[in-house]
Structure formats: C-alpha cells, structure tokens
Design a protein around this motif. Structure first.
Motif, PDB file in Angstrom:
ATOM      1  N   ALA A  85      31.533  -7.133 -17.263  1.00  0.00           N
ATOM      2  CA  ALA A  85      30.966  -7.675 -16.029  1.00  0.00           C
ATOM      3  C   ALA A  85      30.286  -9.019 -16.289  1.00  0.00           C
ATOM      4  O   ALA A  85      30.450  -9.969 -15.513  1.00  0.00           O
ATOM      5  CB  ALA A  85      29.976  -6.685 -15.419  1.00  0.00           C
ATOM      6  N   VAL A  86      29.538  -9.106 -17.383  1.00  0.00           N
ATOM      7  CA  VAL A  86      28.871 -10.361 -17.733  1.00  0.00           C
ATOM      8  C   VAL A  86      29.906 -11.453 -18.016  1.00  0.00           C
ATOM      9  O   VAL A  86      29.793 -12.574 -17.507  1.00  0.00           O
ATOM     10  CB  VAL A  86      27.939 -10.173 -18.956  1.00  0.00           C
ATOM     11  N   LEU A  87      30.927 -11.122 -18.804  1.00  0.00           N
ATOM     12  CA  LEU A  87      31.957 -12.103 -19.139  1.00  0.00           C
ATOM     13  C   LEU A  87      32.699 -12.569 -17.891  1.00  0.00           C
ATOM     14  O   LEU A  87      32.956 -13.772 -17.723  1.00  0.00           O
ATOM     15  CB  LEU A  87      32.941 -11.533 -20.164  1.00  0.00           C
ATOM     16  N   SER A  88      33.026 -11.645 -16.999  1.00  0.00           N
ATOM     17  CA  SER A  88      33.699 -12.004 -15.740  1.00  0.00           C
ATOM     18  C   SER A  88      32.822 -12.941 -14.921  1.00  0.00           C
ATOM     19  O   SER A  88      33.302 -13.931 -14.371  1.00  0.00           O
ATOM     20  CB  SER A  88      34.020 -10.761 -14.921  1.00  0.00           C
ATOM     21  N   HIS A  89      31.521 -12.626 -14.859  1.00  0.00           N
ATOM     22  CA  HIS A  89      30.593 -13.470 -14.101  1.00  0.00           C
ATOM     23  C   HIS A  89      30.494 -14.864 -14.716  1.00  0.00           C
ATOM     24  O   HIS A  89      30.516 -15.878 -14.015  1.00  0.00           O
ATOM     25  CB  HIS A  89      29.218 -12.811 -14.023  1.00  0.00           C
ATOM     26  N   LEU A  90      30.399 -14.932 -16.037  1.00  0.00           N
ATOM     27  CA  LEU A  90      30.303 -16.230 -16.706  1.00  0.00           C
ATOM     28  C   LEU A  90      31.564 -17.050 -16.490  1.00  0.00           C
ATOM     29  O   LEU A  90      31.495 -18.253 -16.209  1.00  0.00           O
ATOM     30  CB  LEU A  90      30.049 -16.036 -18.204  1.00  0.00           C
ATOM     31  N   LEU A  91      32.732 -16.419 -16.615  1.00  0.00           N
ATOM     32  CA  LEU A  91      33.985 -17.141 -16.395  1.00  0.00           C
ATOM     33  C   LEU A  91      34.107 -17.603 -14.949  1.00  0.00           C
ATOM     34  O   LEU A  91      34.538 -18.725 -14.688  1.00  0.00           O
ATOM     35  CB  LEU A  91      35.188 -16.271 -16.761  1.00  0.00           C
ATOM     36  N   ALA A  92      33.734 -16.740 -14.014  1.00  0.00           N
ATOM     37  CA  ALA A  92      33.823 -17.094 -12.595  1.00  0.00           C
ATOM     38  C   ALA A  92      32.922 -18.273 -12.261  1.00  0.00           C
ATOM     39  O   ALA A  92      33.266 -19.098 -11.417  1.00  0.00           O
ATOM     40  CB  ALA A  92      33.455 -15.891 -11.730  1.00  0.00           C
ATOM     41  N   SER A  93      31.792 -18.364 -12.949  1.00  0.00           N
ATOM     42  CA  SER A  93      30.856 -19.455 -12.656  1.00  0.00           C
ATOM     43  C   SER A  93      31.335 -20.793 -13.230  1.00  0.00           C
ATOM     44  O   SER A  93      30.829 -21.832 -12.851  1.00  0.00           O
ATOM     45  CB  SER A  93      29.462 -19.119 -13.190  1.00  0.00           C
ATOM     46  N   THR A  94      32.330 -20.753 -14.120  1.00  0.00           N
ATOM     47  CA  THR A  94      32.826 -22.001 -14.710  1.00  0.00           C
ATOM     48  C   THR A  94      34.238 -22.347 -14.270  1.00  0.00           C
ATOM     49  O   THR A  94      34.713 -23.430 -14.545  1.00  0.00           O
ATOM     50  CB  THR A  94      32.829 -21.932 -16.249  1.00  0.00           C
ATOM     51  N   SER A  95      34.922 -21.406 -13.574  1.00  0.00           N
ATOM     52  CA  SER A  95      36.320 -21.612 -13.229  1.00  0.00           C
ATOM     53  C   SER A  95      36.560 -21.352 -11.755  1.00  0.00           C
ATOM     54  O   SER A  95      36.389 -20.224 -11.302  1.00  0.00           O
ATOM     55  CB  SER A  95      37.202 -20.680 -14.067  1.00  0.00           C
ATOM     56  N   PRO A  96      36.997 -22.364 -10.998  1.00  0.00           N
ATOM     57  CA  PRO A  96      37.281 -22.142  -9.580  1.00  0.00           C
ATOM     58  C   PRO A  96      38.374 -21.090  -9.369  1.00  0.00           C
ATOM     59  O   PRO A  96      38.307 -20.296  -8.454  1.00  0.00           O
ATOM     60  CB  PRO A  96      37.751 -23.511  -9.090  1.00  0.00           C
ATOM     61  N   ALA A  97      39.374 -21.042 -10.231  1.00  0.00           N
ATOM     62  CA  ALA A  97      40.465 -20.071 -10.092  1.00  0.00           C
ATOM     63  C   ALA A  97      39.941 -18.655 -10.288  1.00  0.00           C
ATOM     64  O   ALA A  97      40.302 -17.739  -9.556  1.00  0.00           O
ATOM     65  CB  ALA A  97      41.570 -20.360 -11.105  1.00  0.00           C
ATOM     66  N   ALA A  98      39.090 -18.466 -11.277  1.00  0.00           N
ATOM     67  CA  ALA A  98      38.538 -17.135 -11.533  1.00  0.00           C
ATOM     68  C   ALA A  98      37.638 -16.705 -10.379  1.00  0.00           C
ATOM     69  O   ALA A  98      37.633 -15.549  -9.987  1.00  0.00           O
ATOM     70  CB  ALA A  98      37.764 -17.112 -12.849  1.00  0.00           C
ATOM     71  N   ALA A  99      36.895 -17.645  -9.820  1.00  0.00           N
ATOM     72  CA  ALA A  99      35.998 -17.315  -8.723  1.00  0.00           C
ATOM     73  C   ALA A  99      36.768 -16.882  -7.486  1.00  0.00           C
ATOM     74  O   ALA A  99      36.328 -16.026  -6.731  1.00  0.00           O
ATOM     75  CB  ALA A  99      35.104 -18.517  -8.390  1.00  0.00           C
ATOM     76  N   SER A 100      37.959 -17.446  -7.278  1.00  0.00           N
ATOM     77  CA  SER A 100      38.750 -17.085  -6.104  1.00  0.00           C
ATOM     78  C   SER A 100      39.590 -15.847  -6.343  1.00  0.00           C
ATOM     79  O   SER A 100      40.293 -15.387  -5.456  1.00  0.00           O
ATOM     80  CB  SER A 100      39.661 -18.251  -5.711  1.00  0.00           C
ATOM     81  N   GLY A 101      39.567 -15.328  -7.577  1.00  0.00           N
ATOM     82  CA  GLY A 101      40.346 -14.137  -7.885  1.00  0.00           C
ATOM     83  C   GLY A 101      41.791 -14.447  -8.200  1.00  0.00           C
ATOM     84  O   GLY A 101      42.621 -13.556  -8.267  1.00  0.00           O
ATOM     85  N   ALA A 102      42.130 -15.703  -8.408  1.00  0.00           N
ATOM     86  CA  ALA A 102      43.520 -16.102  -8.619  1.00  0.00           C
ATOM     87  C   ALA A 102      44.078 -15.630  -9.951  1.00  0.00           C
ATOM     88  O   ALA A 102      45.289 -15.600 -10.126  1.00  0.00           O
ATOM     89  CB  ALA A 102      43.632 -17.626  -8.537  1.00  0.00           C
ATOM     90  N   SER A 103      43.234 -15.247 -10.874  1.00  0.00           N
ATOM     91  CA  SER A 103      43.743 -14.887 -12.195  1.00  0.00           C
ATOM     92  C   SER A 103      43.908 -13.384 -12.389  1.00  0.00           C
ATOM     93  O   SER A 103      44.001 -12.921 -13.503  1.00  0.00           O
ATOM     94  CB  SER A 103      42.857 -15.488 -13.281  1.00  0.00           C
ATOM     95  N   GLY A 104      43.923 -12.611 -11.302  1.00  0.00           N
ATOM     96  CA  GLY A 104      44.225 -11.188 -11.436  1.00  0.00           C
ATOM     97  C   GLY A 104      42.988 -10.316 -11.369  1.00  0.00           C
ATOM     98  O   GLY A 104      41.969 -10.696 -10.807  1.00  0.00           O
ATOM     99  N   SER A 105      43.087  -9.140 -11.957  1.00  0.00           N
ATOM    100  CA  SER A 105      41.988  -8.182 -11.888  1.00  0.00           C
ATOM    101  C   SER A 105      40.804  -8.655 -12.715  1.00  0.00           C
ATOM    102  O   SER A 105      40.946  -9.458 -13.631  1.00  0.00           O
ATOM    103  CB  SER A 105      42.460  -6.822 -12.396  1.00  0.00           C
ATOM    104  N   ALA A 106      39.650  -8.099 -12.401  1.00  0.00           N
ATOM    105  CA  ALA A 106      38.422  -8.495 -13.105  1.00  0.00           C
ATOM    106  C   ALA A 106      38.526  -8.195 -14.592  1.00  0.00           C
ATOM    107  O   ALA A 106      38.106  -8.987 -15.421  1.00  0.00           O
ATOM    108  CB  ALA A 106      37.221  -7.784 -12.503  1.00  0.00           C
ATOM    109  N   THR A 107      39.099  -7.045 -14.941  1.00  0.00           N
ATOM    110  CA  THR A 107      39.210  -6.679 -16.350  1.00  0.00           C
ATOM    111  C   THR A 107      40.146  -7.625 -17.080  1.00  0.00           C
ATOM    112  O   THR A 107      39.835  -8.123 -18.148  1.00  0.00           O
ATOM    113  CB  THR A 107      39.723  -5.231 -16.498  1.00  0.00           C
ATOM    114  N   ALA A 108      41.289  -7.917 -16.469  1.00  0.00           N
ATOM    115  CA  ALA A 108      42.271  -8.778 -17.123  1.00  0.00           C
ATOM    116  C   ALA A 108      41.735 -10.190 -17.295  1.00  0.00           C
ATOM    117  O   ALA A 108      41.967 -10.824 -18.315  1.00  0.00           O
ATOM    118  CB  ALA A 108      43.572  -8.793 -16.329  1.00  0.00           C
TER     119      ALA A 108
END
Length: 122
Positions: free
Chosen positions: A59-82
C-alpha cells in the motif's frame, strides 16, 4: 499508517540501491538484471517472501508511485498489486518503477544517479 511508511523508509535507506520486488514478476526481473548488469548489487526485498506487513508495504509503495506518476495515479498501469512492483530507491530516495528506471537508463541519467549514491565507482 505512519508505521508502514517508516518501515519502508528504513528498508529503502538500508543500502545505496534497494528494490522492492515480487519473485515471479518479469518486470522486477528486468530491473534487477539491469542493475546487476551495470555492476550494482542492490538490496532486494521480495515482498512475496516477507513474513509480515506485506499488504501495508504494498500500500505504501503504491501510494508513493502514484504520487510520482500520473499514469499510476489514473490506474493506467493495472491493478494496485501489479503496479506496486518493482519499486527502486537510490540513495534512500524513490527513483520509481520499471518505466522510470528504464527511462533513466535510456536517457543516460541512471549511471550518474547510481554513482552519486555510491552504488557505482567507475
């Protein structure tokens, strides 16, 4: 959720290069092979092999990545775990996921970052 953030920060600052990975993930394998090929011996945390706190770390890693990546924040890169792995820290600071690592490698900024963190000497 302060505890998991502190744990990730502690783990991430334990070596010049730290990779959070899942042992069967092909993108994680690509990042680890790239770093090893450059002469870096990263500390690797295989999340699927940790005893406890894996969901919190993811959860922490997903949050950190989402805060630095517009694609991750929009969910474009797939499931949270992946999308949560691989996550690479250089010098205790978040570099990013596979896209960021490859981008830095291609544009020539990865090796200087690794040298600055003390992961490479040549």
């Amino acid at each position: 959720m302060r505890g998991p953030y502190e744990r990730v920060a502690r783990m991430a600052s334990g070596n010049a290069v730290v990779v959070f990975s899942v042992s069967g993930c092909c993108m994680c394998h690509v990042v680890k092979r790239l770093l090893l090929g450059l002469g870096v011996g990263p500390t690797v945390y295989e999340l699927d092999q940790l005893d406890r706190g894996v969901a919190d770390i993811q959860a922490v890693l997903s949050h950190l990545l989402a805060s630095t990546s517009p694609a991750a924040a929009s969910g474009a890169s797939g499931s949270a775990t992946a999308s949560a792995v691989p996550v690479v820290f250089v010098g205790g600071k978040l570099l990013g996921g596979v896209e960021k690592v490859m981008s830095c490698h291609i544009n020539g900024s990865l090796v200087p970052l690794l040298k600055q963190a003390g992961a490479l000497w040549l």
